[in-house]
Design a protein around this motif. Structure first.
Motif, PDB file in Angstrom:
ATOM      1  N   ASN A 146     -25.220  20.188 -34.932  1.00 51.10           N
ATOM      2  CA  ASN A 146     -24.901  20.949 -36.143  1.00 51.10           C
ATOM      3  C   ASN A 146     -23.418  21.157 -36.410  1.00 51.10           C
ATOM      4  N   THR A 147     -22.594  20.839 -35.441  1.00 49.07           N
ATOM      5  CA  THR A 147     -21.152  20.983 -35.663  1.00 49.07           C
ATOM      6  C   THR A 147     -20.534  19.610 -35.870  1.00 49.07           C
ATOM      7  N   TRP A 148     -21.384  18.630 -36.099  1.00 44.09           N
ATOM      8  CA  TRP A 148     -20.971  17.246 -36.110  1.00 44.09           C
ATOM      9  C   TRP A 148     -19.879  16.945 -37.129  1.00 44.09           C
ATOM     10  N   LYS A 149     -19.986  17.563 -38.264  1.00 46.18           N
ATOM     11  CA  LYS A 149     -19.072  17.191 -39.342  1.00 46.18           C
ATOM     12  C   LYS A 149     -17.777  18.009 -39.385  1.00 46.18           C
ATOM     13  N   THR A 150     -17.520  18.796 -38.342  1.00 51.37           N
ATOM     14  CA  THR A 150     -16.278  19.567 -38.287  1.00 51.37           C
ATOM     15  C   THR A 150     -15.080  18.607 -38.253  1.00 51.37           C
ATOM     16  N   ASP A 151     -14.088  18.882 -39.087  1.00 48.56           N
ATOM     17  CA  ASP A 151     -12.939  17.971 -39.162  1.00 48.56           C
ATOM     18  C   ASP A 151     -11.993  18.091 -37.964  1.00 48.56           C
ATOM     19  N   GLY A 152     -11.657  19.309 -37.597  1.00 47.66           N
ATOM     20  CA  GLY A 152     -10.642  19.529 -36.557  1.00 47.66           C
ATOM     21  C   GLY A 152     -11.226  19.488 -35.158  1.00 47.66           C
ATOM     22  N   PRO A 153     -10.447  19.908 -34.180  1.00 46.19           N
ATOM     23  CA  PRO A 153     -10.907  19.897 -32.793  1.00 46.19           C
ATOM     24  C   PRO A 153     -11.956  20.972 -32.490  1.00 46.19           C
ATOM     25  N   ILE A 154     -12.783  20.679 -31.522  1.00 54.99           N
ATOM     26  CA  ILE A 154     -13.816  21.634 -31.096  1.00 54.99           C
ATOM     27  C   ILE A 154     -13.760  21.768 -29.577  1.00 54.99           C
ATOM     28  N   TYR A 155     -13.896  22.999 -29.120  1.00 56.68           N
ATOM     29  CA  TYR A 155     -14.054  23.242 -27.681  1.00 56.68           C
ATOM     30  C   TYR A 155     -15.483  23.718 -27.426  1.00 56.68           C
ATOM     31  N   TYR A 156     -16.217  22.977 -26.606  1.00 58.48           N
ATOM     32  CA  TYR A 156     -17.565  23.387 -26.206  1.00 58.48           C
ATOM     33  C   TYR A 156     -17.500  23.882 -24.763  1.00 58.48           C
ATOM     34  N   ARG A 157     -17.886  25.130 -24.559  1.00 58.81           N
ATOM     35  CA  ARG A 157     -17.911  25.661 -23.190  1.00 58.81           C
ATOM     36  C   ARG A 157     -19.356  25.573 -22.704  1.00 58.81           C
ATOM     37  N   ILE A 158     -19.581  24.625 -21.819  1.00 54.36           N
ATOM     38  CA  ILE A 158     -20.945  24.287 -21.396  1.00 54.36           C
ATOM     39  C   ILE A 158     -21.200  24.805 -19.982  1.00 54.36           C
ATOM     40  N   SER A 159     -22.402  25.329 -19.771  1.00 53.03           N
ATOM     41  CA  SER A 159     -22.713  25.832 -18.432  1.00 53.03           C
ATOM     42  C   SER A 159     -23.106  24.696 -17.497  1.00 53.03           C
ATOM     43  N   LYS A 160     -22.803  24.893 -16.233  1.00 53.39           N
ATOM     44  CA  LYS A 160     -23.236  23.947 -15.204  1.00 53.39           C
ATOM     45  C   LYS A 160     -24.725  24.126 -14.914  1.00 53.39           C
ATOM     46  N   ASP A 161     -25.210  25.333 -15.166  1.00 53.14           N
ATOM     47  CA  ASP A 161     -26.575  25.670 -14.771  1.00 53.14           C
ATOM     48  C   ASP A 161     -27.583  25.469 -15.909  1.00 53.14           C
ATOM     49  N   GLN A 162     -28.837  25.624 -15.558  1.00 52.52           N
ATOM     50  CA  GLN A 162     -29.873  25.605 -16.600  1.00 52.52           C
ATOM     51  C   GLN A 162     -30.012  27.018 -17.162  1.00 52.52           C
ATOM     52  N   ILE A 163     -29.903  27.136 -18.452  1.00 50.23           N
ATOM     53  CA  ILE A 163     -30.007  28.443 -19.096  1.00 50.23           C
ATOM     54  C   ILE A 163     -31.093  28.366 -20.177  1.00 50.23           C
TER      55      ILE A 163
END
Lengths: 308, 261
Positions: A146-163
């Motif tokens: 859903n954030t695919w069409k964002t023009d600028g940079p994106i930071y995704y903070r992803i967990s190592k664990d299963q949530i």
């Protein structure tokens, strides 16, 4: 399956649809990134343990029309390479996607160098960088799509664990929104990313004390959920923010700014990493305990605020 | 021909450094012959297929602006805006200008951008070439060596770096501050095709730029230069990294550059 695996699965799907996607890693993601590298060997680059160069290369690649995703641990990818992000992706507003794995206490046993406690503060300081902290595995996949069409940079903070989250299929992914788990009275608890689950736990415990707290999950830090906050905190007297991040510059700071700038008049309790850096390695649960972020701590602080 | 272009660029550098009352003149004069050679050999006009140049040595941007003006890519009016409030022509280059792909000036970043451009062009099968112009002081930065490693590893034959080896940096001489020697050997060991030239001999630089195109490895042209080249009182003088000219000094400089063949 960890959140990072599910996120990369979604990236592989997206890469099949869009040839512009390339994936760069600074020599991390063993057993996670092979799904991408096996399928798109010509669009995968392990640039070695050199994060700042990776962010520079990613910025350069956008000049060839590509959409680079860079992958490393939260600390390395944002902190080691900060000035490259600032002068590259952010300054030029390039579609560089930064995947930071293992925010907060995810890598607790790795020791304090590996605790991701300042990444959001750093990324928030950069104007024009979108910041997303998925609330669950499923949510991480939807966020990517859903954030695919964002023009600028994106930071995704992803967990190592299963949530996992209750009713996660129903969680929306609207930039600048908060996810409302439940409405409440007088008290609201807002959890950052994976801490949404802990916000629910704390609210359940408070219910036994006769307090019907509202619960929200914060996943969009930039765009800021300021408008959603104003609505959420309408009529609320005590707001608790729960985040696996330093209380300086993270979600707690964002909420404090929102309360002050909008004259919301509600007491704020920031539960996150505080004090001088800890010298311990410990699992997620123990680090929460050390930082007074457990359900018991939250209930105690909330009751105290309600009674004052 | 290229030497005449270099002379024109030098005069423009002096004129606009004086007008703006700013320094970094020595650094700008140091790379004039490299820029003249690049623009006489390759096409950097922003059109599909044109080559691209990253001036990683951002503090010498005035030399790049002057060069772009000689190519009809910046107007005299633009150039007159150098360091004027509200202009996009600052001491360090800005991507507000079409022919400048990346804003630079923080040392040690431009080569990483250039490596990404060359690698990206390989992914999308674009035959254009990427050039990066570096200072020797940038080779103090670890990130430069990360980028050198990456380009060597990926055999980026479509990438050419030119290093302005004037052996001076902000506080003194490189050999006193942080020596790079044996410089060419190090670059060679990083799997680059290394060419060493007199950085003020435009015929030799142009030939090196042409030769770089035939290598399967990335090429680095180590240009032995003099900071402040063309103005006798600036040459090899550390202070001209920062100082600006008074009227008298300006007259001397213009006279020397004008009468130099």
């Amino acid at each position: 399956m960890s959140m990072r695996n599910d996120f990369i699965d979604a990236l592989v799907e997206q890469a099949a649809l869009d040839e512009r996607i390339v994936l760069l890693t600074a020599d991390l993601g063993y057993t996670v990134l092979e799904k991408f590298s096996d399928k798109f060997p010509d669009r995968y680059f392990n640039v070695g343990a050199a994060e700042q160069n990776m962010l520079g290369i990613a910025a350069g690649m956008t000049a060839s029309g590509l959409i680079p995703f860079v992958y490393s641990m939260t600390t390395f990818v944002t902190m080691r390479s900060f000035e490259f992000i600032r002068n590259g992706a952010a300054l030029h507003q390039l579609p560089v996607r930064i995947i930071g794995v293992g925010g907060g206490f995810d890598y607790g046993h790795a020791g304090p160098t590996h605790h991701g406690l300042e990444d959001i503060a750093l990324m928030r300081a950069l104007q024009g960088v979108s910041i997303y902290c998925p609330l669950s595995n499923n949510h991480a996949q939807k966020l990517l799509a859903n954030t695919w069409k964002t023009d600028g940079p994106i930071y995704y903070r992803i967990s190592k664990d299963q949530i996992d989250l209750p009713n996660e299929n129903e969680i929306s992914v609207i930039p600048g929104e908060l996810h409302c788990v439940r409405k409440g009275e007088n008290v609201a608890i807002i959890g950052l990313g994976r801490c949404c689950n802990e916000a629910i736990e704390a609210a359940d415990a408070l219910r036994e004390q006769g307090i019907n707290a509202a619960v929200y999950g914060a996943y969009s830090l930039s765009p800021s959920p300021e408008k959603a906050l104003v609505e959420a905190l309408n009529g609320i007297k005590t707001c608790v923010v729960l985040e696996d991040h330093s209380i300086n510059g993270g979600l707690g700071s964002l909420v404090a700014e929102g309360i002050a700038e909008n004259r919301l008049g509600c007491k704020l309790i920031r539960a996150g990493s505080t004090g001088t850096p800890k010298k311990v390695c410990a699992d997620y649960a123990m680090l929460k305990d050390i930082n007074k972020m457990t359900t018991k701590d939250i209930v105690k602080k909330t009751l105290s605020a309600c009674n004052n | 021909m290229t030497a005449q272009l270099a002379q024109s660029i030098r005069l423009l550098v002096l004129e606009h450094a004086k007008k703006a009352g700013v320094g970094h003149i020595g650094s700008a004069l140091s790379i004039v012959d490299m820029l003249a050679s690049l623009f006489d050999t390759r096409n950097f006009k922003t059109e599909t297929g044109a080559d691209r140049l990253v001036l990683s040595k951002g503090h010498a941007a005035l030399a790049l602006y002057a060069t772009l003006h000689t190519q009809g890519l910046l107007t005299k009016e633009d150039l007159n805006g150098y360091c004027v409030n509200g202009s996009c022509l600052g001491v360090h280059p800005s991507h507000a200008i079409n022919e400048i792909p990346f804003s630079t000036g923080s040392l040690g970043q431009g080569l990483s951008f250039a490596v990404g451009m060359a690698l990206g062009d390989r992914v999308v099968n674009n035959p254009r070439r990427t050039y990066a112009l570096l200072s020797d002081a940038e080779c103090n930065e670890g990130s430069t060596w990360e980028a050198l490693l990456a380009a060597g590893h990926h055999s980026l034959g479509n990438l050419c770096a030119l290093i302005d080896y004037n052996k001076q940096q902000a506080f003194g001489f490189t050999d006193d501050i942080l020596t790079l020697e044996p410089f060419a050997d190090k670059l060679c060991a990083f799997n680059w095709n290394v060419i060493e030239v007199d950085g003020h001999d435009v015929v030799t630089i142009c030939q090196a730029i042409k030769d770089a195109g035939t290598s399967e490895k990335p090429t680095v042209i180590v240009c032995h230069t003099e900071c402040g080249k063309g103005v006798s009182y600036m040459e090899k003088q550390v202070k001209w990294h920062y100082w600006s000219m008074d009227d008298e000094k300006y007259e001397i400089a213009i006279n020397e550059v004008s009468t130099c063949r």
